[in-house]
Design a protein around this motif. Structure first.
Motif, short mmCIF file in Angstrom:
data_model
loop_
_atom_site.label_atom_id
_atom_site.label_comp_id
_atom_site.label_asym_id
_atom_site.label_seq_id
_atom_site.Cartn_x
_atom_site.Cartn_y
_atom_site.Cartn_z
N ILE A 6 36.87 32.56 36.34
CA ILE A 6 36.09 33.72 36.77
C ILE A 6 34.65 33.25 36.96
CG2 ILE A 6 35.36 36.06 36.21
CD1 ILE A 6 37.82 36.25 34.39
N CYS A 7 34.18 33.31 38.17
CA CYS A 7 32.85 32.76 38.49
C CYS A 7 31.74 33.76 38.17
CB CYS A 7 32.81 32.36 39.96
SG CYS A 7 33.97 31.03 40.38
N ASN A 8 30.51 33.33 38.36
CA ASN A 8 29.35 34.08 37.90
C ASN A 8 29.20 35.44 38.58
OD1 ASN A 8 28.66 32.15 40.14
ND2 ASN A 8 26.79 33.36 40.17
N GLY A 9 28.67 36.37 37.80
CA GLY A 9 28.31 37.68 38.32
C GLY A 9 29.46 38.64 38.55
N CYS A 10 30.66 38.33 38.09
CA CYS A 10 31.80 39.21 38.32
C CYS A 10 31.86 40.32 37.27
CB CYS A 10 33.11 38.41 38.30
SG CYS A 10 33.30 37.29 39.70
N LYS A 11 32.45 41.44 37.67
CA LYS A 11 32.69 42.55 36.74
C LYS A 11 34.15 42.96 36.85
CE LYS A 11 31.40 47.28 35.57
NZ LYS A 11 30.54 48.45 35.90
N ILE A 44 41.76 32.41 40.82
CA ILE A 44 40.33 32.12 40.92
C ILE A 44 39.63 33.36 41.45
CG2 ILE A 44 38.54 30.71 41.97
CD1 ILE A 44 40.58 28.48 42.27
N ILE A 45 38.60 33.79 40.74
CA ILE A 45 37.77 34.92 41.20
C ILE A 45 36.37 34.39 41.45
CG2 ILE A 45 36.92 37.22 40.65
CD1 ILE A 45 39.29 37.53 38.75
N TYR A 46 36.00 34.36 42.71
CA TYR A 46 34.71 33.79 43.10
C TYR A 46 33.57 34.78 42.84
CZ TYR A 46 36.94 29.64 45.02
OH TYR A 46 37.64 28.46 45.16
N PRO A 47 32.30 34.31 42.93
CA PRO A 47 31.16 35.08 42.42
C PRO A 47 31.03 36.50 42.98
CG PRO A 47 30.48 32.83 42.84
CD PRO A 47 31.88 32.97 43.37
N ILE A 83 41.01 28.88 30.21
CA ILE A 83 40.28 29.87 31.01
C ILE A 83 38.81 29.53 30.98
CG2 ILE A 83 39.65 32.32 31.17
CD1 ILE A 83 42.34 32.84 29.69
N PHE A 84 38.16 29.65 32.14
CA PHE A 84 36.72 29.42 32.21
C PHE A 84 36.04 30.67 32.76
CE2 PHE A 84 32.91 28.30 34.66
CZ PHE A 84 32.15 27.71 33.65
N ILE A 85 35.02 31.14 32.04
CA ILE A 85 34.23 32.29 32.47
C ILE A 85 32.78 31.86 32.60
CG2 ILE A 85 33.47 34.62 31.90
CD1 ILE A 85 36.07 35.06 30.46
#
Length: 458
Positions: A298-303, A314-317, A278-280
């Motif tokens: 999980i890309c940058n700025g996600c909540k 994949i969850i984009y920014p 997993i990459f955060i």
């Protein structure tokens, strides 16, 4: 004396307002890692074999009792209406204490949230054979803490900060405030203290000199991790402790195989169970209960809050996902918002600026751009065009939209719920749908395009 054969009760002192927080909210309700400071202490105590837990409260007591969560059947709230010191608080507890004289009482503070179960268990273990045991620590900057005064190696007194003289300023061993005391002795000693001090308060720590003069040895144990005994008195200390806590969580996650782009820009405000690879990325916030499968990015700025994510997602920014289940191989974002008990099936694509609320998304369906989909059941292989929305609220009720398998919803369409779109149906771009559509039906509702002739002024 063997504490293992005796009952253990806990007192948590939490009556202060915390004026240095400059807040109408009681200090112990300010949050650390998304949870009230006092809640951290209670959750730790619940891992001990406690008979009863007494919480001394004062300022905004009703709010305190409303916000704190505990299923412990023996949680007792003791009101200290006048804050006349820690000793006075213990006196209030002793007036209502239910238990035997040989009970052992662990005294904690609601503003020391990171005290560990490991340290408390060690303190209880080393308390065996003593009537009073203190948790102390040696720190380089002891200002603000009571100093431990020893003679011939034995503790004889605790000197509070306001009463520290020049001779005592060099002492580096401090009182954390945490102690274990025999109930019978505590009840005797606590009624012998007075308020002859700079603040005119009744100090709990005065029982140490009383015990010493009564011929008792004051046992002590030093904390191995000084950060866990730090109290919170202002917002700066709260911020520092938050970063301590987050760094500790990040280190644990990294050692367990989860990749973080930067541990300094990651916050876990709840619990996380995770798989492998997993990459955060940076500035991701995880709240509540989070479960993540394998090979998730999980890309940058996600909540994320209260989310379950299966493999290969994949969850984009800058996407916000709350109370949602994401199945395998889904692609979310950027700037997507999914919430309110939505369920996203396998191979789904929810893209830029799409909001999904209380909706089931079937396999291989997609909504790539600029849509609102609320209170809907969306089948398999459905295509939602850009700008399409479900008009689910009629001013009183939230109505259901059902879109069956293989339907095509054209761009800028409005689906006026309650409504059913049949399997294989096609809705032309720009259509306002007000009636159910049959399976395989193609519909369009669009004003005829025509030119407006300019008036000839010649």
């Amino acid at each position: 004396m063997n504490t293992s054969s005796q009952e253990l009760s806990v007192i948590i002192l939490s009556a202060g307002q915390g004026k240095r927080m400059f807040s109408a909210t009681p200090k112990v309700l300010h949050k650390l890692a998304g949870k009230p400071i006092l809640q951290h202490v209670i959750d730790t105590v619940l891992n001990l074999p406690t008979k009863k837990i007494y919480i001394v409260y004062g300022y905004e007591g009703q709010l305190l009792r409303k916000k704190i969560i505990s299923n412990h059947s023996s949680l007792n709230w003791i009101l200290q209406s006048n804050q006349n010191g820690t000793g006075h608080a213990i006196q209030k507890v002793m007036e209502k204490y239910e238990g035997a004289n040989n009970d052992q009482i662990l005294i904690l503070y609601g503003d020391i949230p990171l005290i560990s179960i490991k340290t408390l268990s060690r303190l209880l273990y080393f308390h065996t054979g003593f009537n009073i045991s203190l948790l102390t620590a040696k720190i380089d900057s002891p200002y603000g803490y009571g100093r431990i005064l020893r003679k011939d190696g034995l503790i004889v007194k605790i000197i509070e900060q306001d009463d520290v003289s020049e001779n005592h300023k060099k002492i580096r061993e401090i009182n954390t405030g945490i102690m274990v005391v025999n109930k019978k002795k505590l009840n005797t000693w606590i009624h012998q203290i007075n308020n002859n001090n700079a603040k005119k308060e009744f100090y709990l720590t005065d029982i140490v000199s009383i015990a010493h003069h009564s011929g008792h040895v004051i046992n002590s144990m030093q904390s191995k991790n000084t950060f866990e005994i730090f109290g919170i008195n202002n917002r700066l200390q709260l911020m520092h402790l938050e970063r301590f806590y987050q760094k500790k969580q990040a280190k644990k996650l990294l050692l367990n195989g989860l990749s973080l782009a930067d541990h300094r820009r990651f916050d876990l405000r709840g619990t996380l169970k995770h798989g492998k690879d997993i990459f955060i990325d940076v500035n991701v916030i995880l709240e509540g209960n989070i479960i993540i499968g394998d090979r998730v990015k999980i890309c940058n700025g996600c909540k994320l809050k209260n989310v379950t994510i299966n493999n290969d997602v994949i969850i984009y920014p800058y996407s916000i996902i709350e109370n949602t289940h994401l199945d395998s191989n889904s692609i979310i974002g950027p700037f997507a918002h999914i919430h309110s008990n939505s369920r996203i099936s396998k191979n789904v694509n929810i893209g830029n600026f799409v909001e999904v609320k209380n909706t089931i998304f079937g396999k291989n369906s997609k909504a790539g751009h600029l849509s609102y989909l609320g209170d809907a059941n969306i089948g398999k292989k459905v295509n939602i065009g850009a700008g399409a929305i479900t008009c689910n609220f009629d001013g009183k009720n939230k109505n259901k939209t059902i879109i069956n398998n293989d339907a095509f919803i054209g761009a800028n369409s409005e689906l006026i719920a309650p409504i059913i779109i049949g399997s294989g149906a096609t809705v032309g771009a720009g259509t306002t749908v007000t009636k159910n559509i049959n399976n395989g039906e193609k519909i369009i509702s669009r004003i005829r395009q025509f030119s407006i002739l300019k008036k000839n002024n010649s």
